[in-house]
Design a protein around this motif. Structure first.
Motif, short mmCIF file in Angstrom:
data_model
loop_
_atom_site.label_atom_id
_atom_site.label_comp_id
_atom_site.label_asym_id
_atom_site.label_seq_id
_atom_site.Cartn_x
_atom_site.Cartn_y
_atom_site.Cartn_z
N PHE A 92 -57.35 80.86 -78.77
CA PHE A 92 -56.80 81.23 -80.08
C PHE A 92 -55.99 80.04 -80.58
N ILE A 93 -56.13 79.72 -81.85
CA ILE A 93 -55.26 78.71 -82.49
C ILE A 93 -54.48 79.45 -83.57
N VAL A 94 -53.16 79.35 -83.52
CA VAL A 94 -52.32 80.04 -84.50
C VAL A 94 -51.49 79.02 -85.25
N ARG A 95 -51.84 78.82 -86.53
CA ARG A 95 -51.06 77.90 -87.37
C ARG A 95 -49.92 78.67 -88.02
N THR A 96 -48.75 78.09 -87.96
CA THR A 96 -47.58 78.74 -88.53
C THR A 96 -46.76 77.71 -89.31
N ALA A 97 -45.65 78.14 -89.90
CA ALA A 97 -44.86 77.24 -90.74
C ALA A 97 -43.41 77.69 -90.81
N TRP A 98 -42.51 76.74 -91.04
CA TRP A 98 -41.11 77.02 -91.36
C TRP A 98 -40.47 77.98 -90.34
N VAL A 99 -40.59 77.62 -89.10
CA VAL A 99 -40.17 78.52 -88.00
C VAL A 99 -38.66 78.45 -87.75
N TYR A 100 -38.07 79.61 -87.51
CA TYR A 100 -36.66 79.66 -87.10
C TYR A 100 -36.47 80.78 -86.09
N GLY A 101 -35.56 80.55 -85.11
CA GLY A 101 -35.28 81.56 -84.09
C GLY A 101 -33.91 81.34 -83.49
N ILE A 102 -33.54 82.16 -82.55
CA ILE A 102 -32.20 82.14 -81.96
C ILE A 102 -31.99 80.90 -81.10
N ASN A 103 -33.08 80.40 -80.50
CA ASN A 103 -32.98 79.27 -79.56
C ASN A 103 -33.32 77.96 -80.28
N GLY A 104 -32.46 76.94 -80.15
CA GLY A 104 -32.80 75.65 -80.76
C GLY A 104 -32.32 75.53 -82.20
N ASN A 105 -32.65 74.40 -82.81
CA ASN A 105 -32.18 74.11 -84.17
C ASN A 105 -33.22 74.49 -85.21
N ASN A 106 -32.75 74.86 -86.39
CA ASN A 106 -33.66 75.22 -87.48
C ASN A 106 -32.93 75.16 -88.82
#
Length: 280
Positions: free
Chosen positions: A144-158
């Motif tokens: 499976f290839i999943v293209r995504t964009a503009w990701v943000y989450g609790i871990n790491g910088n965004n």
């Protein structure tokens, strides 16, 4: 199902492991210290020893600007790392999910990009992620290839964290308004990836939260929801130059998610509300 997850210390890998565990799967998350994906022998030995039934590959070289001068480093991680994991997956008959990006497109579109739209990356980051896609498809059928964009989450910088941090000592900010896309909350994306890996509906997918905004509109919404009185000035991309070119239009069509019977992701404003709660 026993699932190997790369990039456990990144934004997405962290939430994927949480989601897998919540859904009753056994998740083994690794970061660079535990497994250097650019070391072919190490990857082969690790996967053969573990014998996972699936690999969700979230680790990536994601510093878009640094990639312009560190082409070799970006290629090693995004293309060769993916190749070694795909070969190891094939050896143990595991399926594999590769997380890709809107940067495989040039951003000159005006309609949401379908999964079969011709690719045309603007810079090294997009080129190396696309190389990873092609290598995976050439190596492994069960992928499976999943293209995504503009990701943000609790871990790491965004972007969300950056805006909130800047707001601590400023009452006015400038943010570009001529780049448009769909923000993606890692909790929601992780939910989709786990739903996907539970299936055998292989192929390319586009996944982001529903709705469309500019970075400027995203910033305004962040401050509104956080109850912060910050003036956000609209800048053009030319007024905010970066080493790597950004796609102006990053909206991905999620038609395939619905057509294949998967759960569509919720609206980005609703997702942002939950993320701000998680942050506080």
């Amino acid at each position: 199902m026993l699932v190997l997850v790369t990039g456990i210390n990144g934004q997405l890998g962290y939430d994927v492991v949480k989601e897998l565990t919540a859904k009753g799967h056994e998740a083994v998350g690794v970061d660079r210290a535990q497994l250097d994906i650019t070391d072919e022998a190490a990857v082969s030995a690790f996967v053969q020893n573990l014998e996972p039934q699936a690999i969700i590959h979230c680790a990536a070289y994601t510093n878009v600007d640094a990639a312009e001068t560190d082409q070799e480093g970006a290629y090693k991680v995004n293309a060769l790392g993916t190749k070694y994991l795909a070969e190891a997956a094939k050896h143990v008959d595991a399926k594999m999910v590769y997380v890709s990006t809107d940067y495989v497109f040039d951003g000159n579109g005006t309609e949401p990009y379908e999964v079969d739209h011709p690719t045309s990356p603007l810079g090294v980051y997009g080129e190396t992620k696309l190389a990873g896609e092609k290598i995976l498809q050439d190596t492994l059928d069960k992928c499976f290839i999943v293209r995504t964009a503009w990701v943000y989450g609790i871990n790491g910088n965004n972007f969300v964290k950056t805006m909130l941090k800047l707001a601590q000592d400023r009452s006015e900010l400038g943010v570009v308004y001529d780049q448009v896309g769909s923000p993606t909350y890692t909790v929601d994306l992780a939910g989709f990836l786990v739903e996907l890996v539970d299936s055998d509906k292989f192929g390319i997918y586009h996944a982001s939260n529903e709705g469309v905004c500019s970075w400027h509109e995203f910033a305004v919404e962040i401050f509104n929801q956080a109850g912060l009185d910050i003036k956000v000035n609209a800048l053009t991309s030319e007024e905010f130059p970066r080493p790597a070119a950004r796609p102006k239009y990053s909206v991905l069509s999620k038609k395939k998610i619905v057509n294949q019977g998967f759960t569509p992701m919720r609206d980005w404003k609703e997702a942002l509300k939950d993320y701000l709660k998680e942050l506080s």
